[in-house]
Design an enzyme around this catalytic site. Structure first.
Site, PDB file in Angstrom:
ATOM      1  N   ASP A  71      36.335  79.083  33.649  1.00  0.00           N
ATOM      2  CA  ASP A  71      36.386  79.985  34.797  1.00  0.00           C
ATOM      3  C   ASP A  71      37.786  79.992  35.396  1.00  0.00           C
ATOM      4  OD1 ASP A  71      35.816  77.272  35.634  1.00  0.00           O
ATOM      5  OD2 ASP A  71      35.487  78.036  37.662  1.00  0.00           O
ATOM      6  N   GLU A 133      34.262  75.205  37.169  1.00  0.00           N
ATOM      7  CA  GLU A 133      35.090  74.104  37.658  1.00  0.00           C
ATOM      8  C   GLU A 133      35.701  74.446  39.005  1.00  0.00           C
ATOM      9  OE1 GLU A 133      38.780  71.833  38.417  1.00  0.00           O
ATOM     10  OE2 GLU A 133      38.593  73.980  38.072  1.00  0.00           O
TER      11      GLU A 133
END
Length: 381
Positions: A71, A133
């Site tokens: 991400d 994350e």
């Protein structure tokens, strides 16, 4: 695919944390499958995102995990001079969202899978790609649980966050919270019979400043961190209706970034004690008044290990014998908490992360590639 070509492909997937990462994950799964490598997915609870993990080499105990997240942070409101979802090279720099943080490391690991397969690996290499994350390391928790359930017991984990290929052995933890104050609205001229949620929130916000000031005064100035103490911060405040109305509601999001050795749960306990001190006076005026509190994310710090296998490995491969710790958080603390020796070591400068015109220098991409090639050679001896 070369690492640069792989990076261009990964950047082309818009994997902002509020979006699904499944298109990228499915690409990685299919790419690995085309090379004869089986991968497994560990989906998010809602099925909208997934982690991926795969093993190259002998299915033996030990080996090394190459850990990266998929991400990226949003680009909205940032002044980009090129398309953030198209890799653009200018003056030795590769621009695009996620190039530095941290699709560059992901791209190197994936692009070198054919070289891993061709090498006589004595110990396996595990690739582990996570989701979310950037919003509290949510995916890594699911990923680690799945890998442990499948019997993984790596001797080392390398989290490839941008460190300029320095061996980082410690980082701060991240505790994220939300507080909602329920007040009692009255005309501001009769504040004596009301409870202003905004003013109560202000007192709680000030507690963060006071606590951080104590940390600053009590923490040794030389521990490698910048700043060397645990920090507290309030990021978003929402509340109030008008200047002449005692606010009925106010909420704010806040965080603590803990140095290794301090317990994040201790901060929660101290903050709850402050809430318990304030709340009775609110309820004495209006029984419905009060304070709601929740921990939204709790990611542990990563501390230096005694005789750490991951540290020894990466120092041998890089030649870096310096002592490096960073203030930003990673998934490293979660791997370490699972009992797996962990360091952070990856290409790029953290100063470029989350910025408009984020970039990874070609030189750092090449340095990261050389590092993984050295790892392949080391695990083949």
């Amino acid at each position: 695919m070369t690492p640069k070509e792989m990076l261009a492909k990964l950047v082309s997937f818009n994997t902002e944390s509020q979006r699904s990462n499944l298109d990228l994950i499915h690409f990685c799964r299919d790419y690995l499958a085309s090379l004869g490598v089986e991968s497994r997915l560990a989906p998010s609870p809602d099925g909208q995102k997934a982690n991926l993990y795969a093993t190259i080499g002998a299915q033996a105990a030990g080996g090394v995990v190459l850990s990266g997240h998929t991400d990226v942070v949003p680009v909205a409101g940032q002044a980009w001079t090129s398309d953030p979802w198209t890799l653009t090279e200018r003056d030795g720099k590769l621009y695009g969202r996620g190039t530095c943080d941290m699709k560059g490391f992901d791209a190197i690991a994936l692009a070198l899978v054919p070289e891993m397969l061709a090498a006589p690996l004595k110990r396996p290499i595990h690739i582990a790609l996570s989701y979310d994350e950037e919003v509290g390391c949510r995916g890594a928790r699911v990923l680690i649980e799945a890998m442990a359930k499948d019997g993984y017991s790596p001797s080392a984990v390398i989290v490839g966050e941008p460190s300029m290929m320095k061996v980082v052995t410690g980082h701060k933890g991240g505790l994220r919270m939300r507080t909602t104050v329920r007040g009692h609205a009255v005309h501001s001229s009769r504040i004596d019979v009301g409870v202003s949620a905004v003013m109560v929130a202000g007192e709680l916000i000030h507690w963060h400043n006071e606590t951080m000031a104590r940390n600053k005064a009590q923490t040794p100035a030389i521990n490698g961190f910048e700043p060397p103490y645990s920090t507290l911060h309030v990021g978003v405040v929402e509340g109030g209706t008008a200047v002449n109305i005692a606010a009925e509601h106010c909420s704010f999001t806040h965080e603590v970034r803990c140095i290794p050795g301090e317990r994040q749960e201790d901060y929660v306990a101290r903050y709850k004690a402050k809430l318990a001190e304030i709340e009775p006076a609110m309820k004495a005026i209006a029984p419905e008044a009060g304070i709601d509190f929740e921990v939204t994310s709790d990611t542990p710090a990563m501390g230096p290990e005694t005789d750490g296998a991951a540290e020894a490995l990466c120092r041998r491969l890089t030649g870096d014998n310096g002592r490096h710790v960073v203030a930003y958080g990673t998934e490293g603390g979660l791997f370490q908490r699972a009992g797996w020796s962990t360091v952070v070591c990856g290409p790029g400068d953290i100063a470029q992360a989350h910025q408009p015109d984020e970039f990874l220098s070609v030189a750092q991409l090449e340095a990261g590639t050389a590092f993984i090639r050295s790892l392949i050679a080391d695990l083949s001896r």
